[in-house]
Design a protein around this motif. Structure first.
Motif, PDB file in Angstrom:
ATOM      1  N   ASP A  16      -9.294  88.870  73.375  1.00 53.56           N
ATOM      2  CA  ASP A  16     -10.106  87.645  73.403  1.00 53.56           C
ATOM      3  C   ASP A  16      -9.208  86.414  73.454  1.00 53.56           C
ATOM      4  N   VAL A  17      -8.085  86.508  72.732  1.00 55.71           N
ATOM      5  CA  VAL A  17      -7.158  85.373  72.654  1.00 55.71           C
ATOM      6  C   VAL A  17      -5.734  85.892  72.828  1.00 55.71           C
ATOM      7  N   ILE A  18      -4.974  85.240  73.711  1.00 55.25           N
ATOM      8  CA  ILE A  18      -3.537  85.536  73.824  1.00 55.25           C
ATOM      9  C   ILE A  18      -2.797  84.253  73.462  1.00 55.25           C
ATOM     10  N   VAL A  19      -1.828  84.387  72.565  1.00 52.21           N
ATOM     11  CA  VAL A  19      -0.999  83.246  72.153  1.00 52.21           C
ATOM     12  C   VAL A  19       0.372  83.458  72.772  1.00 52.21           C
ATOM     13  N   ASP A  20       0.851  82.489  73.543  1.00 53.79           N
ATOM     14  CA  ASP A  20       2.198  82.622  74.113  1.00 53.79           C
ATOM     15  C   ASP A  20       3.122  81.588  73.467  1.00 53.79           C
ATOM     16  N   THR A  21       4.042  82.068  72.616  1.00 52.97           N
ATOM     17  CA  THR A  21       4.997  81.151  71.974  1.00 52.97           C
ATOM     18  C   THR A  21       6.364  81.229  72.656  1.00 52.97           C
ATOM     19  N   LEU A  53      -6.891  89.170  79.611  1.00 51.32           N
ATOM     20  CA  LEU A  53      -7.888  88.384  78.861  1.00 51.32           C
ATOM     21  C   LEU A  53      -9.273  88.904  79.186  1.00 51.32           C
ATOM     22  N   ARG A  54     -10.118  89.017  78.173  1.00 50.00           N
ATOM     23  CA  ARG A  54     -11.531  89.369  78.404  1.00 50.00           C
ATOM     24  C   ARG A  54     -12.208  88.307  79.258  1.00 50.00           C
ATOM     25  N   GLY A  55     -13.452  88.553  79.635  1.00 54.60           N
ATOM     26  CA  GLY A  55     -14.190  87.640  80.522  1.00 54.60           C
ATOM     27  C   GLY A  55     -14.138  86.183  80.091  1.00 54.60           C
ATOM     28  N   ASP A  56     -14.361  85.942  78.770  1.00 55.69           N
ATOM     29  CA  ASP A  56     -14.320  84.542  78.314  1.00 55.69           C
ATOM     30  C   ASP A  56     -13.097  84.326  77.405  1.00 55.69           C
ATOM     31  N   GLY A  57     -12.019  85.028  77.702  1.00 55.71           N
ATOM     32  CA  GLY A  57     -10.811  84.955  76.864  1.00 55.71           C
ATOM     33  C   GLY A  57     -10.097  83.617  76.981  1.00 55.71           C
ATOM     34  N   ARG A  58      -9.292  83.313  75.957  1.00 58.11           N
ATOM     35  CA  ARG A  58      -8.559  82.043  75.929  1.00 58.11           C
ATOM     36  C   ARG A  58      -7.061  82.309  75.818  1.00 58.11           C
ATOM     37  N   LEU A  59      -6.304  81.614  76.653  1.00 66.11           N
ATOM     38  CA  LEU A  59      -4.835  81.695  76.578  1.00 66.11           C
ATOM     39  C   LEU A  59      -4.338  80.450  75.851  1.00 66.11           C
ATOM     40  N   LEU A  60      -3.676  80.647  74.706  1.00 64.92           N
ATOM     41  CA  LEU A  60      -3.156  79.510  73.944  1.00 64.92           C
ATOM     42  C   LEU A  60      -1.675  79.348  74.297  1.00 64.92           C
ATOM     43  N   VAL A  61      -1.378  78.337  75.103  1.00 60.78           N
ATOM     44  CA  VAL A  61      -0.017  78.138  75.601  1.00 60.78           C
ATOM     45  C   VAL A  61       0.734  77.227  74.625  1.00 60.78           C
ATOM     46  N   VAL A  62       1.362  77.852  73.624  1.00 57.31           N
ATOM     47  CA  VAL A  62       2.165  77.062  72.672  1.00 57.31           C
ATOM     48  C   VAL A  62       3.425  76.576  73.385  1.00 57.31           C
ATOM     49  N   LEU A  63       3.994  77.437  74.220  1.00 56.55           N
ATOM     50  CA  LEU A  63       5.158  77.043  75.020  1.00 56.55           C
ATOM     51  C   LEU A  63       4.857  77.314  76.483  1.00 56.55           C
ATOM     52  N   GLY A  64       4.891  76.264  77.271  1.00 53.18           N
ATOM     53  CA  GLY A  64       4.643  76.438  78.699  1.00 53.18           C
ATOM     54  C   GLY A  64       5.217  75.256  79.459  1.00 53.18           C
ATOM     55  N   GLU A  65       5.141  75.340  80.774  1.00 51.50           N
ATOM     56  CA  GLU A  65       5.669  74.280  81.630  1.00 51.50           C
ATOM     57  C   GLU A  65       4.555  73.281  81.957  1.00 51.50           C
ATOM     58  N   SER A  82     -13.433  79.917  86.408  1.00 53.38           N
ATOM     59  CA  SER A  82     -13.710  81.164  85.668  1.00 53.38           C
ATOM     60  C   SER A  82     -14.214  80.814  84.281  1.00 53.38           C
ATOM     61  N   LYS A  83     -14.625  81.846  83.546  1.00 48.83           N
ATOM     62  CA  LYS A  83     -15.071  81.602  82.162  1.00 48.83           C
ATOM     63  C   LYS A  83     -13.876  81.593  81.220  1.00 48.83           C
ATOM     64  N   LYS A  84     -12.705  82.006  81.725  1.00 52.64           N
ATOM     65  CA  LYS A  84     -11.507  82.011  80.884  1.00 52.64           C
ATOM     66  C   LYS A  84     -11.014  80.581  80.706  1.00 52.64           C
ATOM     67  N   LYS A  85     -10.230  80.381  79.646  1.00 51.36           N
ATOM     68  CA  LYS A  85      -9.753  79.017  79.360  1.00 51.36           C
ATOM     69  C   LYS A  85      -8.272  79.035  79.032  1.00 51.36           C
ATOM     70  N   ILE A  86      -7.579  77.954  79.406  1.00 48.59           N
ATOM     71  CA  ILE A  86      -6.194  77.756  78.960  1.00 48.59           C
ATOM     72  C   ILE A  86      -6.218  76.585  77.984  1.00 48.59           C
ATOM     73  N   ILE A  87      -5.617  76.795  76.814  1.00 53.75           N
ATOM     74  CA  ILE A  87      -5.479  75.702  75.837  1.00 53.75           C
ATOM     75  C   ILE A  87      -3.977  75.415  75.772  1.00 53.75           C
ATOM     76  N   ALA A  88      -3.575  74.203  76.119  1.00 56.08           N
ATOM     77  CA  ALA A  88      -2.136  73.892  76.184  1.00 56.08           C
ATOM     78  C   ALA A  88      -1.888  72.489  75.645  1.00 56.08           C
ATOM     79  N   GLY A  89      -0.605  72.097  75.635  1.00 56.82           N
ATOM     80  CA  GLY A  89      -0.244  70.746  75.190  1.00 56.82           C
ATOM     81  C   GLY A  89       0.174  70.742  73.742  1.00 56.82           C
ATOM     82  N   PRO A  90       0.710  69.606  73.284  1.00 55.91           N
ATOM     83  CA  PRO A  90       1.231  69.552  71.918  1.00 55.91           C
ATOM     84  C   PRO A  90       0.138  69.710  70.868  1.00 55.91           C
TER      85      PRO A  90
END
Ligand SMILES: NC(=O)c1ccc[n+]([C@@H]2O[C@H](COP(=O)([O-])OP(=O)(O)OC[C@H]3O[C@@H](n4cnc5c(N)ncnc54)[C@H](OP(=O)(O)O)[C@@H]3O)[C@@H](O)[C@H]2O)c1
Length: 326
Positions: free
Chosen positions: A217-222, A235-247, A261-269
């Protein structure tokens, strides 16, 4: 007072132990005698200006274009209240506290002044000063990301980079919120991550979580190795990717992914809140959250501590202890 100061961006050797004026508290401030602080990945980035691709100019605008605007690094601390301003009523002399200075920094010093209604909380009695100093950075980051990612009890969470300062907080907090937790780390850290409460641990040297057919449901990328393009099928259909570290390009993808898509990316400080420090202190006092301490260095060995953090291989947190003259 003694402080660790830097006047140019660069390797650990830019840090120097110097005498600088001791601050005096304003009417609404407390003066904290610092007993411990930490070297976080954030300190390494602000010292070296090694930032993820696309953030170089933004970082210089924020931290200082040609040289650091704030010469004293350090985002978190624990210590004792030594003096209070005349309008202060939340704290008194002698109180043991921990605090988060965040992007304002300034913790690599013997003393700091903070407003009494700032990010300061009483130190949990069951933690050492070193452990308490390490409560804030990883803890507030993950509380913020889990809130933005609407993590619910019973959901499946995967944490890529589960053995770092942020990852060890991510594992413990997800577990505490009732999620089913999978940690991803190297062979050397499997036992550590399991001991923090992860239900499953994937050793990234043996298995690629993005191709093993499991979904979360949730993937955290540090770590920055699991951008949406690589882990969207995990990620599941409505899964969220939490981009702790990304470009920077990961941020640009946010609206496109939300529209298509129903998926979401959550990023930023991440931003911090006093309520989050309160919650971390409460969880720590109840024995439900405990910062992982890797190495401890005396204040005078700050350069060595930074050299270690620069390896990118620390496990949990690196603590700095300060001895004060009697
Ligand atoms: N967005 C925000 O607001 C925010 C806030 C805080 C931090 N951050 C960023 O988040 C990142 C992580 O911070 P941190 O404090 O956790 O860093 P850290 O403590 O320095 O991370 C070190 C850990 O990363 C692990 N690691 C390295 N390569 C890995 C890989 N390929 N797969 C899995 N694990 C790997 C290492 O374990 P092994 O040696 O076992 O590989 C080590 O335990 C930093 O880059 C920081 O700048 C962002």
């Amino acid at each position: 007072m003694r402080a660790i100061v830097y006047e140019q961006y660069g390797p650990p050797e830019v840090l120097e132990l110097r005498e600088i004026p001791k601050p005096t508290p304003d009417d609404n401030e407390v003066l904290i005698r610092i007993r411990a602080n930490t070297v976080t990945s954030g300190d390494w980035r602000v010292r070296s200006l090694e930032v993820p691709r696309g953030f170089g100019m933004m970082s210089r605008l924020f931290f200082g274009i040609v040289k650091p605007r704030q010469p004293v690094l350090g985002t978190e601390l624990a210590g004792e209240v030594e003096q209070v301003g005349k309008l202060v009523n939340r704290f008194k002399t002698g109180d043991q506290v921990f605090a988060f200075c965040g992007a304002k920094m300034g913790c690599y010093a013997e003393y700091v002044c903070m407003p009494e209604d700032g990010m300061i909380q009483p130190k949990p009695v069951n933690l050492t000063f070193g452990e308490a100093a390490a409560l804030s950075f990883g803890g507030t980051t993950m509380l913020n990301f889990y809130r933005r990612g609407k993590l619910q009890g019973g959901e499946k969470v995967l944490i890529n980079g589960a053995s770092g300062g942020v990852g060890t907080a991510a594992v413990q907090l997800a577990r505490e919120f009732g999620a089913e937790v999978t940690g991803v780390c190297s062979s050397a850290n499997v036992e550590l991550v399991r001991s923090l409460g992860a239900h499953y641990v994937i050793d990234y040297t043996r298995e690629d979580f993005t191709t093993n057919g499991r979904v979360y449901d949730v993937i955290v990328d540090t770590v920055g190795t699991a951008p949406f393009s690589r882990c969207k099928d995990s990620l599941r259909g409505d899964g969220r990717l939490l981009v702790v570290l990304g470009e920077l390009k990961d941020l640009f993808q946010v609206p496109w992914v939300a529209m298509t898509s129903k998926k979401k990316i959550i990023a930023g400080p991440a931003s911090e809140r006093t309520e989050d420090l309160q919650l971390l202190a409460q969880l720590a006092a109840e024995g439900k959250f405990k910062p992982v301490v890797d190495r401890t260095y005396p204040f005078e060995q700050m350069v060595e501590a930074h050299r270690y953090v620069d390896t990118g291989r620390k496990r949990g947190n690196v603590i700095i202890t300060l001895e004060h003259d009697a």
